[in-house]
Motif scaffolding. Structure first.
Motif, PDB file in Angstrom:
ATOM      1  N   ASN A 199      -2.795   1.099  -9.800  1.00  0.00           N
ATOM      2  CA  ASN A 199      -2.894   2.240  -8.894  1.00  0.00           C
ATOM      3  C   ASN A 199      -1.873   3.303  -9.293  1.00  0.00           C
ATOM      4  OD1 ASN A 199      -3.038   4.041  -6.760  1.00  0.00           O
ATOM      5  ND2 ASN A 199      -2.215   2.628  -5.237  1.00  0.00           N
ATOM      6  N   PRO A 200      -2.310   4.509  -9.660  1.00  0.00           N
ATOM      7  CA  PRO A 200      -1.344   5.560 -10.026  1.00  0.00           C
ATOM      8  C   PRO A 200      -0.419   5.948  -8.885  1.00  0.00           C
ATOM      9  CG  PRO A 200      -3.580   6.450  -9.847  1.00  0.00           C
ATOM     10  CD  PRO A 200      -3.694   4.966  -9.791  1.00  0.00           C
ATOM     11  N   HIS A 201      -0.805   5.608  -7.659  1.00  0.00           N
ATOM     12  CA  HIS A 201       0.033   5.886  -6.492  1.00  0.00           C
ATOM     13  C   HIS A 201       0.807   4.639  -6.055  1.00  0.00           C
ATOM     14  CE1 HIS A 201      -2.148   9.706  -5.985  1.00  0.00           C
ATOM     15  NE2 HIS A 201      -3.240   9.009  -6.222  1.00  0.00           N
ATOM     16  N   GLY A 202       0.835   3.627  -6.921  1.00  0.00           N
ATOM     17  CA  GLY A 202       1.435   2.351  -6.550  1.00  0.00           C
ATOM     18  C   GLY A 202       2.895   2.457  -6.156  1.00  0.00           C
ATOM     19  N   LYS A 203       3.693   3.221  -6.894  1.00  0.00           N
ATOM     20  CA  LYS A 203       5.116   3.331  -6.575  1.00  0.00           C
ATOM     21  C   LYS A 203       5.324   4.028  -5.232  1.00  0.00           C
ATOM     22  CE  LYS A 203       9.642   4.774  -8.252  1.00  0.00           C
ATOM     23  NZ  LYS A 203      10.025   5.273  -6.918  1.00  0.00           N
ATOM     24  N   ALA A 204       4.576   5.101  -5.003  1.00  0.00           N
ATOM     25  CA  ALA A 204       4.692   5.816  -3.729  1.00  0.00           C
ATOM     26  C   ALA A 204       4.303   4.900  -2.568  1.00  0.00           C
ATOM     27  CB  ALA A 204       3.812   7.062  -3.742  1.00  0.00           C
ATOM     28  N   ASN A 205       3.257   4.100  -2.763  1.00  0.00           N
ATOM     29  CA  ASN A 205       2.850   3.157  -1.725  1.00  0.00           C
ATOM     30  C   ASN A 205       3.940   2.127  -1.467  1.00  0.00           C
ATOM     31  OD1 ASN A 205       0.419   4.495  -1.660  1.00  0.00           O
ATOM     32  ND2 ASN A 205      -0.841   2.713  -2.122  1.00  0.00           N
ATOM     33  N   ALA A 206       4.528   1.604  -2.545  1.00  0.00           N
ATOM     34  CA  ALA A 206       5.584   0.602  -2.392  1.00  0.00           C
ATOM     35  C   ALA A 206       6.795   1.198  -1.676  1.00  0.00           C
ATOM     36  CB  ALA A 206       5.974   0.046  -3.754  1.00  0.00           C
ATOM     37  N   LEU A 209       5.916   1.530   2.002  1.00  0.00           N
ATOM     38  CA  LEU A 209       5.950   0.212   2.628  1.00  0.00           C
ATOM     39  C   LEU A 209       7.395  -0.226   2.868  1.00  0.00           C
ATOM     40  CD1 LEU A 209       4.680  -2.375   3.687  1.00  0.00           C
ATOM     41  CD2 LEU A 209       4.497  -3.179   1.317  1.00  0.00           C
ATOM     42  N   GLY A 210       8.283   0.111   1.937  1.00  0.00           N
ATOM     43  CA  GLY A 210       9.692  -0.214   2.114  1.00  0.00           C
ATOM     44  C   GLY A 210      10.272   0.417   3.372  1.00  0.00           C
ATOM     45  N   ARG A 211       9.831   1.612   3.706  1.00  0.00           N
ATOM     46  CA  ARG A 211      10.293   2.264   4.934  1.00  0.00           C
ATOM     47  C   ARG A 211       9.829   1.483   6.167  1.00  0.00           C
ATOM     48  NH1 ARG A 211       8.382   8.320   4.721  1.00  0.00           N
ATOM     49  NH2 ARG A 211       9.586   8.381   6.686  1.00  0.00           N
ATOM     50  N   TYR A 212       8.602   0.971   6.109  1.00  0.00           N
ATOM     51  CA  TYR A 212       8.103   0.150   7.211  1.00  0.00           C
ATOM     52  C   TYR A 212       8.895  -1.155   7.325  1.00  0.00           C
ATOM     53  CZ  TYR A 212       4.038   2.954   8.482  1.00  0.00           C
ATOM     54  OH  TYR A 212       3.211   3.946   8.962  1.00  0.00           O
TER      55      TYR A 212
END
Length: 232
Positions: A199-206, A209-212
């Motif tokens: 996923n090219p957006h994988g880092k942004a998603n991770a 999720l870290g904020r959650y």
């Protein structure tokens, strides 16, 4: 009991295996759970966004109980009836503890059969997954409309595969209450897999999720992250 249920299914076509499974799944619900309201969140084109598809379907829903189900899973209708009974004391219910992945051959054969329960599946055509962990709320869960709306639905900032289910789980467990599981099985159709790495957006998603994860357990911080009012 299913008359007060909206089954919410997010979907974005791959014009391939997922699309074939989705066509079978729609017929399955019509056949085995005709009393329930089927709400489809179909996103066409662009980046995959499960959260947007879930929220889109939820806006169509008119019932008080939401069943959020992926478009590639199948399960006993009685599982939902049992889960609804638990909502009297539980904030939400993940009505399974085991996921069985149906292989490529078994999926192809099953999709040629008439949708029904029990499904026409041979033992050797599926394998038990080992990745169901504490707090997992992907694939299928049952929640009241009130609690779904209390966390603002799914976070549409998650783009592509990964993170949105876990983020929703942290939000609901913090603002509404812990998951209750049912000791049941669900079955997952084969399709090409996706990961954070693809996923090219994988880092942004991770990162999101870290904020959650850092806000988990803190009602004020979680409410701010979800853009909702904190519970009294």
């Amino acid at each position: 009991m299913l008359e007060n249920v909206s089954i919410i299914i997010p979907f974005q076509t791959d014009h391939g295996p997922r699309a074939k499974a989705f066509e079978w799944i729609k017929k399955y619900y019509a056949r085995v759970m005709p009393e329930a309201e089927l709400c489809l969140g179909i996103i066409n084109g662009g980046d995959i966004n499960k959260s947007k598809a879930v929220n889109f379907a939820a806006k169509k829903a008119t019932k008080d109980i939401f069943v959020i189900a992926d478009a590639d899973v199948v399960y006993s209708p009685n599982t939902i009836v049992e889960a609804i009974r638990l909502l009297d004391k539980a904030a939400w219910v993940v009505p399974f503890t085991e996921v069985y992945d149906i292989g490529w051959h078994g999926t192809g054969r099953l999709l040629k059969t008439k949708p029904k329960w029990p499904i026409d599946l041979k033992h050797e055509e599926c394998t038990k997954s080992n990745w169901v962990y504490e707090g997992f709320a992907g694939k299928l869960f049952v929640i009241s409309r009130r609690n779904f709306e209390a966390v603002g639905g799914f976070d549409e900032r998650f783009i592509g595969w990964g993170g949105e289910d876990d983020a929703f789980s942290h939000a609901v467990r913090t603002l509404c209450g812990e998951i209750v599981n049912l000791d049941r099985k669900i079955f997952h159709f084969w399709h090409p897999s996706s990961t954070y790495q693809t996923n090219p957006h994988g880092k942004a998603n991770a990162d999101l999720l870290g904020r959650y994860q850092r806000a988990s357990g803190n009602k004020k911080k979680m409410a701010q992250l979800c853009g909702v009012r904190p519970p009294l």
